[in-house]
Enzyme design. Structure first.
Site, PDB file in Angstrom:
ATOM      1  N   ASP A 336      -5.986  -1.965   6.989  1.00 21.91           N
ATOM      2  CA  ASP A 336      -4.658  -2.070   7.589  1.00 21.91           C
ATOM      3  C   ASP A 336      -3.581  -1.285   6.841  1.00 21.91           C
ATOM      4  OD1 ASP A 336      -5.540  -3.520   9.728  1.00 21.91           O
ATOM      5  OD2 ASP A 336      -5.249  -5.442   8.761  1.00 21.91           O
ATOM      6  N   TYR A 420      -3.020  -9.725  14.224  1.00 20.91           N
ATOM      7  CA  TYR A 420      -3.069 -10.495  12.988  1.00 20.91           C
ATOM      8  C   TYR A 420      -1.779 -10.405  12.203  1.00 20.91           C
ATOM      9  CZ  TYR A 420      -6.703 -13.010  10.465  1.00 20.91           C
ATOM     10  OH  TYR A 420      -7.489 -13.987   9.929  1.00 20.91           O
ATOM     11  N   ASP A 479      -1.178  -1.894 -12.712  1.00 19.40           N
ATOM     12  CA  ASP A 479      -1.047  -0.870 -13.750  1.00 19.40           C
ATOM     13  C   ASP A 479      -0.311  -1.547 -14.907  1.00 19.40           C
ATOM     14  OD1 ASP A 479      -0.490   1.284 -15.343  1.00 19.40           O
ATOM     15  OD2 ASP A 479       0.222   2.569 -13.708  1.00 19.40           O
ATOM     16  N   ASP A 619      -4.602   4.041 -21.416  1.00 18.18           N
ATOM     17  CA  ASP A 619      -3.749   3.807 -20.259  1.00 18.18           C
ATOM     18  C   ASP A 619      -4.688   3.497 -19.095  1.00 18.18           C
ATOM     19  OD1 ASP A 619      -1.784   3.668 -18.409  1.00 18.18           O
ATOM     20  OD2 ASP A 619      -1.172   5.778 -18.527  1.00 18.18           O
TER      21      ASP A 619
HETATM   22 CU   LIG Z   1      -9.793 -13.450   9.672  1.00 19.40          CU
END
Ligand SMILES: [Cu+2]
Length: 703
Positions: A336, A420, A479, A619
């Site tokens: 998504d 959704y 991070d 890092d």
């Molecule tokens: Cu679901």
């Protein structure tokens, strides 16, 4: 990702320089317009460009770290060039381009044609047009006519990202960018109700639309039995509706108001650090909030009591692979964020509906397919909430209790991805902890099933309606800069102590700590209580000498079920491990790769980790996966009660004691709670609300 550098004789044209902005400030409307203008200027005047995203090209970390250090020290900051990252097609072609524009210099710095097999996200205008194209196609109309729907029935088209299966068989090729439309009807007996739940009435006709030609290229018919057989569409049996809208319910009448009142306002402060960027300070926390098309909310430069914790935090990716193995469902695996964008799909949040209490809203500016600024009002809400008791102890000898509430600061964004919803929230508390919470809700993606049939890869949620099982797998990109830029990831495990003269009863156990030295994917193991921690080995706790750390409390989840040779597995490179640890590289922001639409793998975090880089005291970037295997329940329909997932980050030997000791006591004079029953034995005046100081005192000291 294969790329091809365009050798262009077109000159790069200089543009107007824009006002300097903070290097982390999201692009301004003016910068978006300027970026689009500069891109258009390198093409002939009549070129129709379909912009996919125009977003901040974040500076190199090597440039930004000294900038932020100077900023925190109150010193003058170095100049950092402002750049935008632009993804676009030449409209109605497969010619995808990725460009970097220097806004400081007013020129296009790079412009690269991508491909083959690299496809960009869908955009809002395109999705609406694909919906219409699918329904206006004469062949589709002819198939719909076979359903003999009642007069006036409205057919709805939900365009889905096509997915990948690697099959190259004439019409069944995923080389080109396509949409798979799933069709539904709205309740024919209530045809004027625009909000009627069409997911309760799926039909078996599924047009495929080319994103290049914007024409229907194929019509698939969906299997509706217990096997892969497909049938010609026949007369449609109208089932009863299954609505979620309140006017269709017999609403309960015994809910009394629960108001969140903050008579003195909020305890947080929001200030602008750039035209579109906001800084938030609350209860020793401070950070910057950005917002972009892909990730939505991004937090930068997160500190607690002036100590650095996280350089950048964002939801990096999510994947929702479905369990139905039959064509075309076998390609159903939504990304998504990469396929659409968590920023561009963010809701306009409403006071008193999505957020309770005293709410501060942030708005953003993103871009549309024409390259014009797109206002995203109220896409983030910031508020405080009471999260129960923070800590408590009663001295049973004196009866004196010490207790504080746990106040949380919440930054929430809600995205709607077709059927959704995801409610996404960063939450901070007063004990130096932060959480990332996902609430999955909205409507199940449904498909038609013949009555009387049951299949083991889905749940019948309504007559004629199947909701296929699916996984939701998220990747949070962390991070870190725990007390400095060089960190390591270690894991603790608890093991039984062998029996010995020292442990003659066999009850002892110890906890060991193991550092991760090489980039890779790592897994939880609850049998040994394996816990991952992000640690700074150079900074020791002054009391116990242990390295300062934050531990990651992520709920376990079943890794991707699709097998290792499947395209689902190849594409969702994060879905096979609880934790990935990689060395930092500029531009490595997305766990599934930069371009997830019909992707084929090889560009995400598994590939980053395969470099086998050193990640010890370096890092590093930590990618935290979490999710659910969503086996639909009938109670998830017609709209799903929120399924809540939460990842917590908690300090470990980072402070020298409970950091919430200084939270003022929880007292009635502050909380102003109301006595509702007569059973309560609190006698005002003798013990409890003495001088408004204490909740409890000596009278009832019992264990
Ligand atoms: Cu679901």
């Amino acid at each position: 990702m294969s790329t091809e550098q365009i050798i262009s004789s077109l000159p790069f044209v200089g543009g107007k320089k824009t006002t300097p902005q903070h290097p982390l400030g999201p692009l301004t409307a003016g910068e978006i317009t300027e970026s689009a203008k500069l891109i258009k200027s390198i093409w002939p005047a009549n070129t129709n460009i379909q912009f996919k995203s125009i977003t901040l090209q974040e500076p190199k970390k090597a440039d930004l770290v000294p900038f932020l250090a100077a900023e925190h020290a109150g010193q003058s900051t170095p100049t950092i060039e402002r750049r935008s990252f632009v993804v676009y097609y030449l409209r109605n072609t497969n010619k995808l381009h990725e460009a970097v524009v220097s806004l400081s210099q007013g020129k296009v710095e790079s412009n690269v044609r991508l491909g083959p097999n690299v496809h960009s996200n869908a955009d809002g205008d395109e999705i609406i047009r694909v919906e219409q194209i699918a329904l206006e196609d004469e062949q589709v109309k002819a198939e719909i006519a076979k359903l003999k729907l009642p007069e006036g029935t409205v057919v709805i088209s939900d365009p889905w990202i096509y997915g990948s299966d690697g099959i190259n068989d004439g019409l069944f090729t995923d080389n080109e960018r396509m949409f798979q439309c799933f069709l539904y009807v709205r309740d024919p007996n209530n045809a004027s109700e625009l909000d009627s739940n069409h997911y309760a009435m799926p039909i078996s006709i599924s047009p495929v639309v080319s994103a290049e030609t914007m024409k229907v290229t194929r019509i698939d018919f969906l299997p509706t039995g217990a096997d892969a057989t497909v049938k010609e569409p026949g007369p449609y049996k109208v089932q009863p509706p299954n609505e979620y809208i309140p006017e269709a319910q017999d609403l309960r009448t015994d809910v009394k108001p629960l108001n969140v009142v903050q008579p003195e306002g909020t305890s947080f402060e929001v200030t602008k650090f750039s035209e579109q960027g906001q800084s938030v300070a609350w209860q020793k926390w401070d950070f910057k909030v950005g917002f972009n098309q892909r990730e939505g909310m991004v937090l930068y430069d997160v500190h607690y009591a002036g100590r650095p914790l996280f350089y950048r935090l964002s939801l990096s990716d999510m994947n929702i692979p479905y369990a139905d193995p039959r064509h075309p469902y076998h390609k159903k695996a939504a990304f998504d964020l990469g396929d659409a964008g968590a920023g561009i799909m963010a809701n306009n949040l409403q006071l008193g509906c999505d957020c309770l209490g005293s709410i501060y809203y942030l708005s953003a500016v993103l871009s549309d397919d024409k390259g014009e600024p797109l206002e995203m009002p109220n896409c983030v809400c910031i508020h405080e909430q009471d999260a129960g008791i923070g800590w408590k102890h009663t001295n049973y000898r004196t009866g004196r209790a010490a207790v504080v509430r746990n106040r949380e600061l919440v930054l929430q964004s809600i995205i709607t991805v077709s059927n959704y919803e995801y409610i996404l929230a960063f939450q901070f508390n007063q004990a130096g902890e932060f959480m990332y919470e996902v609430r999955a809700t909205g409507i199940l993606s449904t498909q038609p099933i013949d009555e009387g049939i049951s299949v083991p890869w889905g749940t019948v949620v309504h007559p004629g309606v199947l909701a296929a099982h699916h996984q939701h797998i998220f990747s949070l990109r962390v991070d870190p800069m725990i007390d400095g830029p060089l960190n390591r990831v270690v894991f603790d495990e608890a093991h039984p102590m062998p029996r010995s003269d020292f442990n003659p009863h066999g009850v002892g156990y110890t906890v060991s700590e193991t550092p991760i030295t090489t980039s890779g994917g790592y897994d939880l193991d609850w049998d040994v209580n394996r816990i991952f921690k992000i640690q700074n080995a150079a900074v020791k706790n002054p009391v116990n000498g242990k390295s300062v750390a934050y531990k990651i409390m992520a709920p376990p989840f079943q890794k991707m079920l699709a097998d290792k040779d499947s395209f689902h597995f190849k594409r969702a490179e994060f879905a096979d491990h609880n934790i990935y640890v990689t060395s930092y590289k500029d531009g490595e922001l997305y766990a599934g790769g930069t371009y997830t639409n019909q992707s084929r793998g090889g560009t995400g975090v598994r590939s980053f980790a395969d470099r086998k880089d050193n990640v010890l005291d370096d890092d590093i970037v930590v990618w935290v996966q979490f999710g659910i295997n969503h086996v639909p329940r009938i109670e998830d329909f017609p709209v799903m009660p929120c399924e809540v997932l939460k990842v917590a980050f908690k300090p470990v030997n980072f402070f020298d004691k409970n950091p919430a000791l200084d939270v003022p006591q929880s007292v009635q004079s502050f909380n102003k709670s109301t006595l509702m029953g007569v059973e309560h034995k609190q006698e005002a005046g003798t013990a409890v609300v003495k001088d408004g100081e204490l909740c409890c005192n000596k009278e009832s000291s019992k264990l």
